[in-house]
Scaffold this motif. Structure first.
Motif, PDB file in Angstrom:
ATOM      1  N   THR A   1       1.156  -1.218   0.425  1.00 26.74           N
ATOM      2  CA  THR A   1      -0.535   0.406  -0.004  1.00 26.74           C
ATOM      3  C   THR A   1       0.803   1.245   0.352  1.00 26.74           C
ATOM      4  O   THR A   1       0.532   2.139  -0.166  1.00 26.74           O
ATOM      5  CB  THR A   1      -0.918   0.148   1.397  1.00 26.74           C
ATOM      6  OG1 THR A   1      -0.404  -0.280   2.310  1.00 26.74           O
ATOM      7  CG2 THR A   1      -1.866  -0.949   1.702  1.00 26.74           C
TER       8      THR A   1
ATOM      9  N   GLY B   1      -3.464   2.762  -2.565  1.00 29.14           N
ATOM     10  CA  GLY B   1      -2.069   2.654  -2.313  1.00 29.14           C
ATOM     11  C   GLY B   1      -1.162   3.552  -2.288  1.00 29.14           C
ATOM     12  O   GLY B   1      -2.009   4.558  -2.847  1.00 29.14           O
TER      13      GLY B   1
ATOM     14  N   HIS C   1      -1.436   7.928   4.204  1.00 32.94           N
ATOM     15  CA  HIS C   1      -1.472   6.123   4.120  1.00 32.94           C
ATOM     16  C   HIS C   1      -2.129   6.044   5.500  1.00 32.94           C
ATOM     17  O   HIS C   1      -2.856   5.559   5.276  1.00 32.94           O
ATOM     18  CB  HIS C   1      -0.137   5.304   5.036  1.00 32.94           C
ATOM     19  CG  HIS C   1      -0.004   3.876   4.243  1.00 32.94           C
ATOM     20  ND1 HIS C   1      -0.570   3.313   5.700  1.00 32.94           N
ATOM     21  CD2 HIS C   1      -0.046   2.963   3.378  1.00 32.94           C
ATOM     22  CE1 HIS C   1      -0.213   2.228   4.631  1.00 32.94           C
ATOM     23  NE2 HIS C   1      -0.184   2.046   4.122  1.00 32.94           N
TER      24      HIS C   1
ATOM     25  N   LEU D   1      -4.980   3.018   4.905  1.00 36.11           N
ATOM     26  CA  LEU D   1      -4.420   1.301   4.739  1.00 36.11           C
ATOM     27  C   LEU D   1      -3.663   0.832   5.292  1.00 36.11           C
ATOM     28  O   LEU D   1      -2.892  -0.375   4.606  1.00 36.11           O
ATOM     29  CB  LEU D   1      -3.393   1.995   3.782  1.00 36.11           C
ATOM     30  CG  LEU D   1      -4.017   3.070   2.233  1.00 36.11           C
ATOM     31  CD1 LEU D   1      -2.838   3.682   1.055  1.00 36.11           C
ATOM     32  CD2 LEU D   1      -4.971   1.742   1.943  1.00 36.11           C
TER      33      LEU D   1
ATOM     34  N   THR E   1      -8.841  -2.714   4.062  1.00 37.12           N
ATOM     35  CA  THR E   1      -7.111  -3.868   3.912  1.00 37.12           C
ATOM     36  C   THR E   1      -7.779  -5.251   4.151  1.00 37.12           C
ATOM     37  O   THR E   1      -7.093  -6.125   3.224  1.00 37.12           O
ATOM     38  CB  THR E   1      -5.859  -3.179   4.889  1.00 37.12           C
ATOM     39  OG1 THR E   1      -5.588  -2.216   5.026  1.00 37.12           O
ATOM     40  CG2 THR E   1      -5.011  -4.304   4.752  1.00 37.12           C
TER      41      THR E   1
END
Ligand code: ADP
Ligand code: ASP
Ligand code: MG
Length: 422
Positions: free
Chosen positions: A184, A258, A400, A405, A412
């Motif tokens: 990611t 990502g 992120h 993520l 996820t």
């Protein structure tokens, strides 16, 4: 018999033991009943070392000579790999890019593949031999050795897979590297990054273009255009890796899959220039002729004159500077200035097409950690912010986690249950 293209990156060939390990993996694939074409990068940090050497003898090494020098790195690894395969009892022949039929334009340092003449590869395969091709290099129609840009061996591999039409008989392209797949975010920069079992070409292309160094962007483009399945795997572990394939309906569940950081960006600004008809076409076609990929372009009116600025890789700055200076001299107008030390943080996902509020979430995340945004660009499936390089890793981590993520988030888990193709 299906053909599998196996590409080994520099770290996977860093010493004799790893070269023998790669040879064993190739031999196992061959023994399992596949034809194999191998593409190899230079050993370890060989390319960096060659460039450092060049810079010790010349302030700005000549591009043609630099290509001659860099191409030797891959020549060393393919010959060693072919020897190791022969040692295991498998007939293998090393080939330079040119010998493998890889033709490019004549732009040294960032050449584009124009065609692949597959005759020699096909003859070797039909004789049961394993061709071991030097990645990252080709020859121009003038017979000059060219290189495809840093990280270009991935592109050699996928382009050969496309030219040999491997997918028609169930073949694919394997990219063996030092991570066990596409994450990611760069796992070296984001501790909680999670491996994706699969990703669409479109998303991988954006991530690669925006700085995810695990794949060369042009390799993903070839994969998408010619339908080559790409499997990114760890060279020393037998894991599932990540499949890069066409988008499927489940992929839209997630707004963002990502994020990426592109460091080492520079900005060229042209101020005090009259906005005459054709100005932009003239400037940017000169850059395109030199295969310089321009990142973000900004234009603002300043009274009676105009300001045009664009970001690009620092590595392309010397050439871009010369090209822009020449254009301004011909126009007898405008002033150029250069900035370095910029970076770009981006979030990517095909699901953005159908999710609202993605941009605002990203801007908020950067604001909360006190990072100034210098420019914003968006497309249907990505949002990018230009920031200062010094804030890069912090920004990447903030974005992120803003999109959930990391390890343990629901988003996820949804991706992890989406099982890979093979
Ligand atoms: P190779 O020499 O095998 O071509 P590279 O160094 O070019 O290897 O690419 C692998 C590296 O890419 C990893 O070590 C990792 O740090 C980096 N990377 C950047 N972004 C990602 C990502 N999203 N997923 C996995 N690796 C990434
Ligand atoms: N050896 C080249 C580089 O270091 C090409 C590659 O590794 O893909 O950029
Ligand atoms: Mg690479």
């Amino acid at each position: 018999m299906p053909i599998i293209i196996q590409k080994f990156g520099g770290s996977s060939l860093a010493d004799a033991a790893r070269i023998r390990g790669a040879a064993q993996r190739i031999a196992d694939t061959r023994s399992a009943g596949f034809n194999v074409v191998v593409v190899a990068s230079a050993m370890g940090h060989a390319t960096d070392e060659l460039i450092t050497l060049a810079e010790q003898v010349a302030a700005l090494p000549d591009r043609r000579e630099l290509d001659m020098l860099m191409a030797t790195g891959e020549q060393a690894s393919v010959s060693l790999l072919a020897m190791a395969l022969r040692e295991l009892g498998f007939p293998a022949s090393s080939l330079t890019g040119g010998q493998a039929g890889l033709r490019t334009d004549g732009v040294h340092g960032r050449a584009r593949i124009t065609r692949i003449e597959c005759g020699r590869l096909e003859r070797l395969i039909s004789r049961g031999e394993i061709p071991v091709v030097a990645g990252f290099q080709g020859t121009s129609d003038e017979g000059e050795i060219t290189t495809l840009g840093r990280g270009g061996s991935d592109t050699t591999a996928v382009a050969i897979a496309a030219a040999l039409q491997v997918s028609q008989a169930g073949g694919y392209c394997e990219i063996f590297t030092d991570v066990d797949g596409v994450y990611t975010a760069d796992p070296r920069l984001v501790r909680g990054a999670v491996k994706l079992p699969r990703i669409s070409y479109e998303e991988m292309l954006e991530l690669a273009t925006l700085g995810a160094g695990v794949m060369h962007a042009r390799a993903v483009l070839f994969g998408e255009k010619y339908g080559v399945p790409i499997h990114v795997r760890h060279s020393q572990k037998l894991d599932q890796g990540t499949m890069i394939s066409r988008e499927n309906p489940n992929m839209e569940e997630l707004a963002v899959v990502g994020c990426a950081l592109k460091d080492d960006l520079g900005r060229v600004s042209i101020r005090q220039i009259q906005n005459v008809v054709g100005l932009q076409g003239r400037l940017f076609s000169a850059l395109a002729r030199a295969n310089i990929v321009v990142d973000d372009i900004m234009q603002t009116e300043q009274g009676s004159s105009t300001m045009i600025a664009f970001t690009l890789d620092n590595a392309d700055l010397p050439d871009a500077k010369q090209i822009v200076a020449r254009a301004l001299a011909e126009l007898n107008d405008g002033e150029m200035s250069i900035e370095v030390g910029l970076a770009k943080v981006s979030a990517v996902g095909v699901g953005m097409k159908s999710h609202a509020g993605v941009a605002s979430r990203m801007f908020q995340a950067l604001g909360e950690v006190g990072i100034t945004i210098h420019n914003i660009t968006t497309s249907e499936i990505k949002i990018s912010c230009i920031i200062e390089s010094a804030n890069g890793q912090r920004a990447l981590n903030a974005v992120h986690s803003a999109f959930g993520l990391g390890l343990g988030s629901n988003a996820t888990i949804a991706m992890q249950t989406d099982s890979p193709r093979r």
